[in-house]
Write a protein that holds these residues in place. Structure first.
Motif, PDB file in Angstrom:
ATOM      1  N   LYS A  94     -26.520  52.149 -17.966  1.00  0.00           N
ATOM      2  CA  LYS A  94     -25.080  52.403 -17.432  1.00  0.00           C
ATOM      3  C   LYS A  94     -23.916  51.104 -17.428  1.00  0.00           C
ATOM      4  O   LYS A  94     -24.497  50.014 -17.151  1.00  0.00           O
ATOM      5  CB  LYS A  94     -25.030  52.894 -16.290  1.00  0.00           C
ATOM      6  N   PRO A  95     -22.886  51.311 -18.098  1.00  0.00           N
ATOM      7  CA  PRO A  95     -21.888  50.229 -18.155  1.00  0.00           C
ATOM      8  C   PRO A  95     -21.347  49.980 -16.535  1.00  0.00           C
ATOM      9  O   PRO A  95     -21.377  50.774 -15.942  1.00  0.00           O
ATOM     10  CB  PRO A  95     -20.705  50.655 -18.925  1.00  0.00           C
ATOM     11  N   THR A  96     -21.002  48.745 -16.266  1.00  0.00           N
ATOM     12  CA  THR A  96     -20.520  48.410 -15.092  1.00  0.00           C
ATOM     13  C   THR A  96     -18.948  48.249 -15.149  1.00  0.00           C
ATOM     14  O   THR A  96     -18.510  47.590 -16.212  1.00  0.00           O
ATOM     15  CB  THR A  96     -21.392  47.364 -14.145  1.00  0.00           C
ATOM     16  N   ASP A  97     -18.313  48.002 -14.074  1.00  0.00           N
ATOM     17  CA  ASP A  97     -16.718  47.556 -14.130  1.00  0.00           C
ATOM     18  C   ASP A  97     -16.476  46.043 -14.849  1.00  0.00           C
ATOM     19  O   ASP A  97     -17.230  45.175 -14.133  1.00  0.00           O
ATOM     20  CB  ASP A  97     -16.243  47.569 -12.683  1.00  0.00           C
ATOM     21  N   THR A  98     -16.151  46.072 -15.656  1.00  0.00           N
ATOM     22  CA  THR A  98     -15.901  44.757 -16.453  1.00  0.00           C
ATOM     23  C   THR A  98     -15.121  43.881 -15.559  1.00  0.00           C
ATOM     24  O   THR A  98     -15.366  42.719 -15.682  1.00  0.00           O
ATOM     25  CB  THR A  98     -15.194  45.001 -17.819  1.00  0.00           C
ATOM     26  N   THR A  99     -14.055  44.271 -15.065  1.00  0.00           N
ATOM     27  CA  THR A  99     -12.827  43.345 -14.262  1.00  0.00           C
ATOM     28  C   THR A  99     -13.939  42.527 -13.331  1.00  0.00           C
ATOM     29  O   THR A  99     -13.892  41.482 -12.933  1.00  0.00           O
ATOM     30  CB  THR A  99     -11.959  43.909 -13.816  1.00  0.00           C
ATOM     31  N   ASN A 100     -14.645  43.265 -12.566  1.00  0.00           N
ATOM     32  CA  ASN A 100     -15.479  42.798 -11.324  1.00  0.00           C
ATOM     33  C   ASN A 100     -16.362  41.784 -11.826  1.00  0.00           C
ATOM     34  O   ASN A 100     -16.862  40.902 -11.251  1.00  0.00           O
ATOM     35  CB  ASN A 100     -16.131  43.836 -10.413  1.00  0.00           C
ATOM     36  N   TYR A 101     -17.162  42.268 -12.887  1.00  0.00           N
ATOM     37  CA  TYR A 101     -18.107  41.490 -13.442  1.00  0.00           C
ATOM     38  C   TYR A 101     -17.548  39.936 -13.972  1.00  0.00           C
ATOM     39  O   TYR A 101     -18.204  38.916 -13.662  1.00  0.00           O
ATOM     40  CB  TYR A 101     -19.029  42.047 -14.478  1.00  0.00           C
ATOM     41  N   GLN A 102     -16.641  40.245 -14.499  1.00  0.00           N
ATOM     42  CA  GLN A 102     -15.961  38.942 -15.019  1.00  0.00           C
ATOM     43  C   GLN A 102     -15.569  38.059 -14.020  1.00  0.00           C
ATOM     44  O   GLN A 102     -15.594  36.865 -14.163  1.00  0.00           O
ATOM     45  CB  GLN A 102     -14.828  39.352 -15.928  1.00  0.00           C
ATOM     46  N   SER A 103     -15.006  38.736 -12.874  1.00  0.00           N
ATOM     47  CA  SER A 103     -14.475  38.041 -11.879  1.00  0.00           C
ATOM     48  C   SER A 103     -15.758  37.105 -11.023  1.00  0.00           C
ATOM     49  O   SER A 103     -15.620  36.045 -10.592  1.00  0.00           O
ATOM     50  CB  SER A 103     -13.693  38.757 -10.737  1.00  0.00           C
ATOM     51  N   LEU A 104     -16.689  37.815 -10.929  1.00  0.00           N
ATOM     52  CA  LEU A 104     -17.909  37.288 -10.408  1.00  0.00           C
ATOM     53  C   LEU A 104     -18.427  36.324 -11.239  1.00  0.00           C
ATOM     54  O   LEU A 104     -18.545  35.158 -10.567  1.00  0.00           O
ATOM     55  CB  LEU A 104     -18.963  38.573 -10.124  1.00  0.00           C
ATOM     56  N   VAL A 105     -18.622  36.354 -12.433  1.00  0.00           N
ATOM     57  CA  VAL A 105     -19.103  35.399 -13.137  1.00  0.00           C
ATOM     58  C   VAL A 105     -18.241  34.323 -13.317  1.00  0.00           C
ATOM     59  O   VAL A 105     -18.627  33.229 -13.431  1.00  0.00           O
ATOM     60  CB  VAL A 105     -19.758  35.893 -14.455  1.00  0.00           C
ATOM     61  N   GLY A 106     -16.844  34.504 -13.523  1.00  0.00           N
ATOM     62  CA  GLY A 106     -15.955  33.456 -13.434  1.00  0.00           C
ATOM     63  C   GLY A 106     -16.089  32.502 -12.155  1.00  0.00           C
ATOM     64  O   GLY A 106     -15.946  31.274 -12.266  1.00  0.00           O
ATOM     65  N   SER A 107     -16.191  33.226 -11.036  1.00  0.00           N
ATOM     66  CA  SER A 107     -16.527  32.307  -9.886  1.00  0.00           C
ATOM     67  C   SER A 107     -17.662  31.699 -10.052  1.00  0.00           C
ATOM     68  O   SER A 107     -17.597  30.147  -9.442  1.00  0.00           O
ATOM     69  CB  SER A 107     -16.381  33.419  -8.808  1.00  0.00           C
TER      70      SER A 107
ATOM     71  N   GLN B 276     -23.311  45.685 -18.239  1.00  0.00           N
ATOM     72  CA  GLN B 276     -24.156  46.824 -17.729  1.00  0.00           C
ATOM     73  C   GLN B 276     -24.688  46.574 -16.441  1.00  0.00           C
ATOM     74  O   GLN B 276     -24.752  45.462 -15.872  1.00  0.00           O
ATOM     75  CB  GLN B 276     -25.180  47.114 -18.983  1.00  0.00           C
ATOM     76  N   GLN B 277     -25.363  47.597 -15.902  1.00  0.00           N
ATOM     77  CA  GLN B 277     -25.928  47.477 -14.645  1.00  0.00           C
ATOM     78  C   GLN B 277     -27.090  46.451 -14.479  1.00  0.00           C
ATOM     79  O   GLN B 277     -27.021  45.703 -13.383  1.00  0.00           O
ATOM     80  CB  GLN B 277     -26.442  48.996 -14.018  1.00  0.00           C
ATOM     81  N   PRO B 278     -27.998  46.427 -15.598  1.00  0.00           N
ATOM     82  CA  PRO B 278     -29.138  45.427 -15.201  1.00  0.00           C
ATOM     83  C   PRO B 278     -28.426  43.947 -15.245  1.00  0.00           C
ATOM     84  O   PRO B 278     -28.863  42.911 -14.684  1.00  0.00           O
ATOM     85  CB  PRO B 278     -29.734  45.692 -16.605  1.00  0.00           C
ATOM     86  N   HIS B 279     -27.163  43.720 -15.838  1.00  0.00           N
ATOM     87  CA  HIS B 279     -26.605  42.371 -15.954  1.00  0.00           C
ATOM     88  C   HIS B 279     -25.838  42.119 -14.559  1.00  0.00           C
ATOM     89  O   HIS B 279     -26.161  41.001 -13.992  1.00  0.00           O
ATOM     90  CB  HIS B 279     -25.427  42.181 -16.868  1.00  0.00           C
ATOM     91  N   LEU B 280     -25.325  43.039 -13.765  1.00  0.00           N
ATOM     92  CA  LEU B 280     -24.871  42.847 -12.351  1.00  0.00           C
ATOM     93  C   LEU B 280     -26.044  42.695 -11.668  1.00  0.00           C
ATOM     94  O   LEU B 280     -25.792  41.876 -10.641  1.00  0.00           O
ATOM     95  CB  LEU B 280     -24.087  44.258 -12.052  1.00  0.00           C
ATOM     96  N   ALA B 281     -27.118  43.460 -11.683  1.00  0.00           N
ATOM     97  CA  ALA B 281     -28.222  43.244 -10.822  1.00  0.00           C
ATOM     98  C   ALA B 281     -28.937  41.909 -10.944  1.00  0.00           C
ATOM     99  O   ALA B 281     -29.359  41.383  -9.958  1.00  0.00           O
ATOM    100  CB  ALA B 281     -29.388  44.270 -11.129  1.00  0.00           C
ATOM    101  N   ALA B 282     -28.858  41.430 -12.287  1.00  0.00           N
ATOM    102  CA  ALA B 282     -29.212  39.792 -12.478  1.00  0.00           C
ATOM    103  C   ALA B 282     -28.359  38.852 -11.559  1.00  0.00           C
ATOM    104  O   ALA B 282     -28.923  37.746 -11.430  1.00  0.00           O
ATOM    105  CB  ALA B 282     -29.593  39.767 -13.747  1.00  0.00           C
ATOM    106  N   ALA B 283     -27.243  39.332 -11.385  1.00  0.00           N
ATOM    107  CA  ALA B 283     -26.295  38.284 -10.748  1.00  0.00           C
ATOM    108  C   ALA B 283     -26.543  38.333  -9.193  1.00  0.00           C
ATOM    109  O   ALA B 283     -26.328  37.144  -8.670  1.00  0.00           O
ATOM    110  CB  ALA B 283     -24.963  38.764 -10.982  1.00  0.00           C
TER     111      ALA B 283
END
Length: 74
Positions: free
Chosen positions: A16-29, A55-62
């Motif tokens: 499943k894809p995840t919200d790109t904006t939130n993920y980019q903000s998280l990884v940018g921080s 995707q969801q696994p990438h967010l879960a890995a963060a």
């Protein structure tokens, strides 16, 4: 270490894809924090590979990286 040993992240057609904006903000921080916490640099750079289409696994890995940093915040 801030990540699980042996974790492999990749793009999957059925994840499943995840919200790109939130993920980019998280990884940018997290990229900003690399300057003060060098031990997270490998994990954050690995997460940044998926900034374009997370995707969801990438967010879960963060999540473990955030749990690793949380006790050090003052």
């Amino acid at each position: 270490t801030p990540t699980e040993e042996g974790i492999r992240l990749f793009r999957s057609m059925d994840a499943k894809p995840t919200d790109t904006t939130n993920y980019q903000s998280l990884v940018g921080s997290l990229i900003y924090l690399i300057y003060t916490r060098l031990n997270t640099s490998y994990a954050v750079s690995h997460l940044s590979w998926f900034m374009r289409a997370p995707q969801q696994p990438h967010l879960a890995a963060a999540t473990p990286v955030l749990c690793y940093i949380k006790p050090t915040i003052k």
